[in-house]
Design a protein around this motif. Structure first.
Motif, PDB file in Angstrom:
ATOM      1  N   LEU A   1       0.801  -1.331  -0.100  1.00  0.00           N
ATOM      2  CA  LEU A   1      -0.101  -0.089   0.116  1.00  0.00           C
ATOM      3  C   LEU A   1       0.718   1.252   0.009  1.00  0.00           C
ATOM      4  CD1 LEU A   1      -3.091  -0.692   2.250  1.00  0.00           C
ATOM      5  CD2 LEU A   1      -2.824  -0.636   0.007  1.00  0.00           C
ATOM      6  N   PRO A   2       1.832   1.467   0.697  1.00  0.00           N
ATOM      7  CA  PRO A   2       2.869   2.663   0.717  1.00  0.00           C
ATOM      8  C   PRO A   2       3.451   2.876  -0.598  1.00  0.00           C
ATOM      9  CG  PRO A   2       3.452   1.076   2.563  1.00  0.00           C
ATOM     10  CD  PRO A   2       2.448   0.469   1.682  1.00  0.00           C
ATOM     11  N   VAL A   3       3.690   1.813  -1.457  1.00  0.00           N
ATOM     12  CA  VAL A   3       3.969   2.005  -2.636  1.00  0.00           C
ATOM     13  C   VAL A   3       2.759   2.481  -3.871  1.00  0.00           C
ATOM     14  CG1 VAL A   3       5.125   0.883  -4.894  1.00  0.00           C
ATOM     15  CG2 VAL A   3       5.902   0.436  -2.660  1.00  0.00           C
TER      16      VAL A   3
ATOM     17  N   PHE B   1       0.566   6.959   2.184  1.00  0.00           N
ATOM     18  CA  PHE B   1       0.326   5.805   3.147  1.00  0.00           C
ATOM     19  C   PHE B   1       1.788   5.275   4.077  1.00  0.00           C
ATOM     20  CE2 PHE B   1      -0.578   1.518   4.632  1.00  0.00           C
ATOM     21  CZ  PHE B   1      -2.034   1.598   4.954  1.00  0.00           C
ATOM     22  N   PRO B   2       1.442   5.328   5.288  1.00  0.00           N
ATOM     23  CA  PRO B   2       2.916   4.976   5.905  1.00  0.00           C
ATOM     24  C   PRO B   2       3.379   3.740   5.753  1.00  0.00           C
ATOM     25  CG  PRO B   2       0.847   4.915   7.512  1.00  0.00           C
ATOM     26  CD  PRO B   2       0.469   5.113   6.167  1.00  0.00           C
ATOM     27  N   SER B   3       4.737   3.577   5.466  1.00  0.00           N
ATOM     28  CA  SER B   3       5.520   2.421   5.369  1.00  0.00           C
ATOM     29  C   SER B   3       6.311   1.853   6.713  1.00  0.00           C
ATOM     30  CB  SER B   3       6.433   2.694   4.275  1.00  0.00           C
ATOM     31  OG  SER B   3       7.386   1.610   4.232  1.00  0.00           O
TER      32      SER B   3
ATOM     33  N   GLN C   1       9.565   3.649   7.595  1.00  0.00           N
ATOM     34  CA  GLN C   1      10.024   4.382   8.728  1.00  0.00           C
ATOM     35  C   GLN C   1      11.122   3.758   9.774  1.00  0.00           C
ATOM     36  OE1 GLN C   1       6.270   5.157  10.678  1.00  0.00           O
ATOM     37  NE2 GLN C   1       5.415   5.827   8.870  1.00  0.00           N
ATOM     38  N   LEU C   2      11.420   2.736   9.579  1.00  0.00           N
ATOM     39  CA  LEU C   2      12.221   1.832  10.324  1.00  0.00           C
ATOM     40  C   LEU C   2      13.854   1.682  10.080  1.00  0.00           C
ATOM     41  CD1 LEU C   2      10.085  -0.630  12.194  1.00  0.00           C
ATOM     42  CD2 LEU C   2      10.620   1.637  13.172  1.00  0.00           C
ATOM     43  N   ILE C   3      13.915   1.587   8.475  1.00  0.00           N
ATOM     44  CA  ILE C   3      15.136   1.109   7.989  1.00  0.00           C
ATOM     45  C   ILE C   3      16.339   2.177   8.269  1.00  0.00           C
ATOM     46  CG2 ILE C   3      14.712   2.095   5.859  1.00  0.00           C
ATOM     47  CD1 ILE C   3      16.636  -0.992   6.615  1.00  0.00           C
TER      48      ILE C   3
END
Length: 229
Positions: free
Chosen positions: A198-200, A205-207, A211-213
């Motif tokens: 969905l973020p793509v 849309f939050p990924s 956000q963490l990488i």
């Protein structure tokens, strides 16, 4: 991966890292299970099977579109409740393998990357940047390994964390029913694919991975004295 077709170093890094990650994940789980005296994973043949026997087509789809996917946990003897912590240790060996591979890739990037300076007002920050094919390739190795680590910790089947949640969770009929709905009904798979795709497909849309990488790689880099821009 679909968005990096014009970037040879990134594309090669994603493919190589994913293949290495899948085999390392399975090997770590099989060998750890052996240490805790569970021969089931070794007998399953996961150490000798090919890539197509280790992955679901949905994971392959996720890799093709977003550049990262997941490897499902190897079969283990988790029928006996008293062995659940032994199985948990073996399952966690998979994500740990990703983390160590990411750290190793960053160490290699430190060798082939180019030092640079970023001027932030009156402060100068020494960083390492990818200014060559080798540096960009090794950085994408680290990004892909780190992404696989993050995905493996999303607590929904078919990931490793999803298996741990129900392995260490309750034993009520409702808890077991939820597990079967998520696995047999493929609801967990749908949730996982939605979180990744969905973020793509929808801007804004939050990924979870996105956000963490960054914090993950910067934290690992700090362990070896590497500064990333």
């Amino acid at each position: 991966m679909l968005f990096h077709l014009a970037e040879p170093a990134a594309l090669l890094g994603i493919v190589v890292a994913f293949l290495i990650g899948v085999f390392a994940h399975d090997a770590a789980q099989v060998l750890t299970a052996r240490v805790v005296r569970d021969p089931t994973p070794l007998r399953s043949g996961r150490l000798t099977t090919g890539v197509k026997d280790r992955l679901s087509p949905f994971s392959g789809l996720a890799v093709f579109i977003v550049g990262h996917g997941w490897a499902e946990s190897v079969p283990m003897n988790d029928v006996w409740r008293r062995r659940r912590f032994h199985v948990a240790a073996a399952v966690l060996a998979g994500p740990l393998a990703y983390l160590l591979l990411a750290l190793g890739s960053l160490a290699l990037f430190q060798v082939v990357g180019d030092p640079a300076r970023i001027f932030l007002g009156d402060r100068v920050t020494e960083v390492t940047v990818p200014d060559s094919f080798a540096a960009e390739f090794t950085l994408w190795l680290a990004i892909t390994f780190g992404s696989m680590f993050i995905v493996s910790l999303i607590p929904v089947p078919p990931t490793d964390a999803g298996r741990l949640v129900f392995l260490l969770g309750g034993t009520s009929s409702g808890w077991r029913s939820t597990y079967h709905r998520l696995t047999d009904g493929n609801i967990g798979l749908v949730i996982l694919l939605a979180l990744l795709l969905l973020p793509v497909l929808f801007v804004g849309f939050p990924s979870v991975v996105g956000q963490l990488i960054g914090p993950l790689l910067r934290g690992l880099a700090a362990l070896i004295g590497l500064h990333l821009a």
